[in-house]
Write a protein that holds these residues in place. Structure first.
Motif, PDB file in Angstrom:
ATOM      1  N   THR A   1       0.579  -1.205  -0.178  1.00 48.07           N
ATOM      2  CA  THR A   1       0.106  -0.303  -0.261  1.00 48.07           C
ATOM      3  C   THR A   1       0.805   1.135  -0.069  1.00 48.07           C
ATOM      4  OG1 THR A   1      -1.598  -1.694   1.193  1.00 48.07           O
ATOM      5  CG2 THR A   1      -1.941   1.150   1.161  1.00 48.07           C
ATOM      6  N   LEU A   2       2.350   1.202   0.393  1.00 47.27           N
ATOM      7  CA  LEU A   2       3.050   2.449   0.759  1.00 47.27           C
ATOM      8  C   LEU A   2       4.109   2.522  -0.694  1.00 47.27           C
ATOM      9  CD1 LEU A   2       3.740   2.227   4.072  1.00 47.27           C
ATOM     10  CD2 LEU A   2       2.395   3.748   3.322  1.00 47.27           C
ATOM     11  N   MET A   3       4.735   0.839  -0.957  1.00 44.27           N
ATOM     12  CA  MET A   3       5.737   1.099  -2.386  1.00 44.27           C
ATOM     13  C   MET A   3       4.597   1.472  -3.266  1.00 44.27           C
ATOM     14  SD  MET A   3       7.515  -2.034  -0.595  1.00 44.27           S
ATOM     15  CE  MET A   3       8.508  -2.349  -1.747  1.00 44.27           C
TER      16      MET A   3
ATOM     17  N   TYR B   1      15.392  11.150  -5.329  1.00 46.09           N
ATOM     18  CA  TYR B   1      16.049  10.216  -4.726  1.00 46.09           C
ATOM     19  C   TYR B   1      15.617  10.104  -3.686  1.00 46.09           C
ATOM     20  CZ  TYR B   1      20.350  10.982  -7.029  1.00 46.09           C
ATOM     21  OH  TYR B   1      21.441  11.181  -7.858  1.00 46.09           O
ATOM     22  N   ALA B   2      14.983  10.783  -2.477  1.00 50.06           N
ATOM     23  CA  ALA B   2      13.540  10.556  -1.882  1.00 50.06           C
ATOM     24  C   ALA B   2      12.665   8.886  -2.017  1.00 50.06           C
ATOM     25  CB  ALA B   2      12.289  11.530  -1.062  1.00 50.06           C
TER      26      ALA B   2
ATOM     27  N   LEU C   1      12.391   5.808   0.932  1.00 48.12           N
ATOM     28  CA  LEU C   1      11.575   4.859   0.872  1.00 48.12           C
ATOM     29  C   LEU C   1      11.100   4.016   0.691  1.00 48.12           C
ATOM     30  CD1 LEU C   1       9.475   8.354   1.342  1.00 48.12           C
ATOM     31  CD2 LEU C   1      10.990   7.471   3.396  1.00 48.12           C
ATOM     32  N   ILE C   2      10.819   2.952  -0.291  1.00 49.57           N
ATOM     33  CA  ILE C   2      10.930   2.153  -0.846  1.00 49.57           C
ATOM     34  C   ILE C   2      11.539   1.132   0.326  1.00 49.57           C
ATOM     35  CG2 ILE C   2      10.736   0.572  -2.671  1.00 49.57           C
ATOM     36  CD1 ILE C   2       9.688   2.792  -4.799  1.00 49.57           C
ATOM     37  N   LEU C   3      13.301   1.211  -0.564  1.00 47.03           N
ATOM     38  CA  LEU C   3      14.157   0.428   0.442  1.00 47.03           C
ATOM     39  C   LEU C   3      13.584   0.327   2.080  1.00 47.03           C
ATOM     40  CD1 LEU C   3      17.649   1.337  -1.368  1.00 47.03           C
ATOM     41  CD2 LEU C   3      15.425  -0.401  -1.985  1.00 47.03           C
TER      42      LEU C   3
END
Length: 546
Positions: free
Chosen positions: A307-309, A346-347, A351-353
């Motif tokens: 849901t976030l990625m 880059y952000a 955040l995905i990582l």
């Protein structure tokens, strides 16, 4: 070489053949002879082949008649101090380096095998998301550290190309990380679904073929994005040494049709991720009726990390498309908007990582989770059948488990049975040992016996102990197999005598057995025993003891 537009002539000196650069005199005639031009905006002196910095403290001390400068400094060196672009890049580089450490920890955790590998679910399938995460961290680190020289180079050159080159690779890797996480989640759902019954789903049906071709479709668009972006002439991006030069060369190259088409390819790859999630929920989760119920179920069944990625992956695609239309916000611009560059470029990937790492620490190893599910199913079946299984330590406490593991017992049996002539010797030694043990047991019994106790000598042996057999030294395979059967029968039934003489074909005297007279009341040898009838019943041995 392309530089800023020069001013008319050189700075005036003491006379017509003299020019002064920061209180240092040069021969203007020599400079004109070697076709040097002065560019006051960036303070360089160049003739198209050689470029020298003329601003202090890099101002040359003079020039010789052959055009050689004294104590000169080449233009394409990192001579300036770092700027805001480099400082922000160092901060992000530290964050990506920390992510790389935790990604390696998660790779070790989730990549370990605790169950035999299955052909249907390859171990590398669960590791691809971590391999791509390592790739993203590596490309981000290289791009960010080369971005330091973008600020430090007095004249724009190779660092800007390296910075954006690895940035585009990082963008592709970020989309691949999300894809592999979603794809493997569907594979893990399938593995749990078929674990109770491996034949509930076929591999060659529409569902299986769709799952086979979907990754190929995804990586086709990723590689298409790669070939549209990477193989190109990057020299035009370096031409940002004057406003006119940037407008004429850098902007058209950074916003051409190939960059726009590459964004479309990346968007199709993102749509493929959504299709993969929908496919997994449709086949491995309960179905809901109604349009709104299906939407609610789609969001409810999907793991929270996706849901976030997935929206962050869409932000990666959106910013790459924005760069293809607006050069002012693109990282290809040396003087770009740094806030837009780092927040959009880059952000989201960072955040995905981070989400991937946190989810990796929270989730258990899949083999261990599958073992836990199998134990729960076994306990549920035992409760339905009314079985109460004692814990593993119960047998050890009560001595039900013999000393040594299964491997030791198997090796002991192999050494006893073995093969060839050494086997015969081992069996003979074992028979002698067991015969002695049984004689000792018979002697220790105080109850009455049918016959007087017979001591075991070289000439007389009890019926309870099988006579020692000498190894067969002939060449007949049939006779050797018969001898082996006799030895095994003697070990399995120690209280019985074999009726088959060892010297079959040579007369009963050869076998050492006295001939019986027909019609007499002589007792059969089958009742000959040195153990009383009141003793324990005879126990048949297992073949594992042979």
């Amino acid at each position: 070489m392309f530089f800023l537009s020069p001013r008319d002539g050189f700075p005036k000196g003491d006379n017509e053949t003299d020019t002064v650069f920061h209180n240092i005199h040069f021969n203007a005639s020599t400079l004109n002879y070697w076709n040097y031009t002065y560019y006051p905006i960036n303070g360089t002196l160049s003739n198209g082949s050689w470029c020298m910095l003329m601003n202090p403290p890099y101002t040359p001390k003079g020039i010789l008649t052959n055009g050689t400068f004294i104590n000169s400094t080449w233009c394409y060196l990192a001579t300036d101090p770092i700027g805001d672009r480099a400082r922000a890049g160092i901060g992000f580089a530290v964050g990506y380096a920390l992510c790389l450490i935790f990604i390696l920890v998660n790779l070790r955790k989730h990549g370990e095998l605790h169950l035999p590998p299955e052909k249907r679910f390859y171990p590398i399938g669960r590791r691809w998301q971590w391999y791509w995460s390592i790739f993203v961290c590596a490309t981000a680190l290289v791009g960010l550290f080369t971005g330091i020289d973008v600020d430090r180079y007095h004249v724009v050159e190779l660092p800007i190309v390296l910075n954006v080159f690895f940035w585009f690779l990082m963008q592709m890797g970020a989309i691949a990380v999300v894809w592999e996480g979603v794809r493997h989640w569907g594979s893990w759902m399938e593995r749990q679904f078929i674990d109770p019954n491996p034949f509930v789903l076929h591999q060659n049906d529409k569902r299986g073929m769709f799952e086979l071709w979907l990754p190929i479709f995804f990586y086709f668009w990723i590689w298409l994005n790669f070939f549209l972006v990477i193989p190109r002439n990057w020299g035009a991006i370096e031409l940002q040494r004057s406003p006119e030069q940037t407008i004429d060369n850098a902007v058209p190259a950074a916003t051409d049709g190939r960059f726009k088409a590459a964004t479309f390819c990346l968007f199709v790859a993102w749509c493929t991720i959504i299709v993969s999630v929908w496919h997994s929920i449709r086949h491995y989760e309960p179905r809901n009726r109604g349009f709104f119920n299906r939407i609610i179920g789609f969001l409810g069944y999907m793991p929270f990390r996706f849901t976030l990625m997935i929206p962050l992956a869409l932000a990666v695609v959106a910013y790459q498309g924005l760069c293809a239309w607006d050069f002012g916000l693109s990282p290809l611009n040396v003087k770009t908007n740094l806030l837009a560059m780092y927040l959009g470029g880059y952000a989201p990937t960072f955040l995905i990582l981070v989400i991937q790492i946190i989810a990796g620490f929270m989730r258990p190893n899949e083999d261990r989770e599958l073992m836990r599910q199998r134990r729960e199913r076994g306990q549920a079946l035992d409760q339905e059948l009314g079985l109460v299984r004692k814990p593993a330590w119960w047998r050890r406490v009560n001595g039900d488990i013999p000393s040594g593991g299964m491997r030791d017992r198997i090796m002991r049996n192999v050494r006893e049975v073995g093969g060839g002539r050494p086997t015969a010797r081992q069996v003979e030694i074992l028979a002698e040992r067991r015969a002695a043990e049984m004689e000792a047991e018979a002697a220790a019994q105080n109850s009455g016996i049918e016959m007087n106790e017979i001591r075991r000598t070289n000439s007389t042996r009890t019926a309870a102990a099988p006579p020692p057999y000498s190894p067969y030294g002939g060449k007949s395979d049939q006779r050797r197999s018969e001898r082996t059967v006799e030895l095994a029968a003697g070990l399995l039934f120690p209280g019985a005598n074999s009726n088959t003489p060892t010297g079959r074909g040579r007369g009963l005297e050869v076998a050492g057995e006295q001939p019986r007279r027909p019609g007499t009341s002589e007792r059969s040898s089958s009742t000959a025993s040195g153990v009383s009838t009141s003793g324990q019943p005879q126990q048949i041995k297992s073949m594992l003891d042979v």
